[in-house]
Design an enzyme around this catalytic site. Structure first.
Site, PDB file in Angstrom:
ATOM      1  N   ASN A  88      16.519  15.529  47.691  1.00  0.00           N
ATOM      2  CA  ASN A  88      15.369  15.871  46.852  1.00  0.00           C
ATOM      3  C   ASN A  88      15.264  17.357  46.544  1.00  0.00           C
ATOM      4  OD1 ASN A  88      12.377  15.539  45.906  1.00  0.00           O
ATOM      5  ND2 ASN A  88      12.290  17.015  47.587  1.00  0.00           N
ATOM      6  N   TYR A 193      17.877  23.909  34.485  1.00  0.00           N
ATOM      7  CA  TYR A 193      17.380  22.735  35.204  1.00  0.00           C
ATOM      8  C   TYR A 193      17.920  21.460  34.567  1.00  0.00           C
ATOM      9  CZ  TYR A 193      14.063  19.474  37.358  1.00  0.00           C
ATOM     10  OH  TYR A 193      13.496  18.430  38.056  1.00  0.00           O
TER      11      TYR A 193
END
Length: 293
Positions: A88, A193
């Site tokens: 994560n 990102y």
């Protein structure tokens, strides 16, 4: 269930915190909350303990190989193996509209190379039929990339790690040489990102192609979650965001492998470049405006 060992990277806050909470709520035997900063990690554990959940804690910086190796050895020696790995840990562009080489490299180091380091040291101790979940994003769907060469190469069913590295190096070289082309991307905001999360989704397929022992590896878009990363914007809480990753870790059939899921538990074809599934950056900006009113 009680005998399972689970580990969530980057879980002292945000989505990772919600995942740890849900794993504990589902009575998974041992759940590790991890963080780079020990103090923040222990504070997160204390917060969960107040709610009646009791995860273990260990320091982990996925961008530091020594940290990853140390924790893997600890898990192997203490438990003999790992059943659930949820990758994560991630970071977002600090400047949403411009990208520098240093910033792009930092984001890729954490978001992608961190998962590769976790693979190097934790995959050897995964038990038979273990489950790995890589947290991606809707900005990690292939439709974020419009360069035909990279769309074709990344969606090849026989994709290799060298293809993922090639894609990342193409992006970093383009940033370094000021050679980015707007037409190569769905949008030109939060570019590092987006590229990193497309790489994570592609890497999931690479890992599934290469892994054995009945292990299943899937990725997911966790949704637009109200976290520090999104500056409080979003339409889901971290508690709600923990549900689908844990569903993938515990409930789906073991035969589901190398797939990409949406936050509502539905499977989305990651390799279909014709889909209309990506939220525009405008929606993100509007959510931030609402928060800052």
């Amino acid at each position: 269930m009680t005998s399972k060992i689970a580990l969530v990277t980057g879980s002292n806050q945000g989505i990772g915190f919600g995942i740890v909470r849900e794993l504990c709520r589902r009575n998974v035997g041992v759940v590790y909350l991890t963080s780079r900063n020990i103090q923040r990690g222990k504070e997160a554990v204390a917060k969960l303990e107040k709610d009646g959940f009791y995860p273990k804690y260990h320091q982990l910086d996925v961008s530091d190989e020594e940290s990853v190796k140390t924790f893997a050895e600890y898990v192997k020696n203490k438990y003999g193996g790992l059943d659930i790995l949820i990758n994560n840990a991630g970071v977002l562009d600090s400047d949403f509209y411009k990208v520098s080489f240093e910033e792009a490299k930092r984001i890729i180091d954490v978001n992608v190379h961190g998962i590769i380091l976790m693979q190097k040291h934790f995959f050897p101790i995964l038990r038979d039929n273990a489950r790995v979940i890589n947290v991606s994003s809707d900005w990690g769907h292939i439709t974020n990339i419009k360069n035909p060469y990279w769309v074709q190469r990344l969606t090849n069913k026989d994709i290799k790690l060298e293809d993922v590295y090639g894609f990342l190096n193409w992006f970093l070289d383009s940033v370094k040489n000021n050679a980015l082309k707007e037409e190569d991307f769905f949008e030109n905001s939060v570019l590092a990102y987006r590229v990193s999360k497309v790489a994570v989704s592609a890497l999931t397929r690479v890992q599934q192609n290469d892994v054995g022992k009945g292990i299943s590896i899937n990725s997911l878009n966790p949704g637009f979650v109200r976290t520090n990363m999104t500056k409080g914007g979003g339409d889901m809480t971290v508690v709600e965001a923990g549900v689908t990753p844990v569903y993938l870790a515990l409930d789906i059939d073991q035969s589901v492998k190398g797939k990409y899921f949406w936050f509502d538990k539905t499977e989305v074809d990651w390799a279909d470049s014709t889909l209309d599934v990506v939220d525009t950056f405008d929606a993100f900006e509007k959510a931030l405006e609402e928060v800052n009113k």
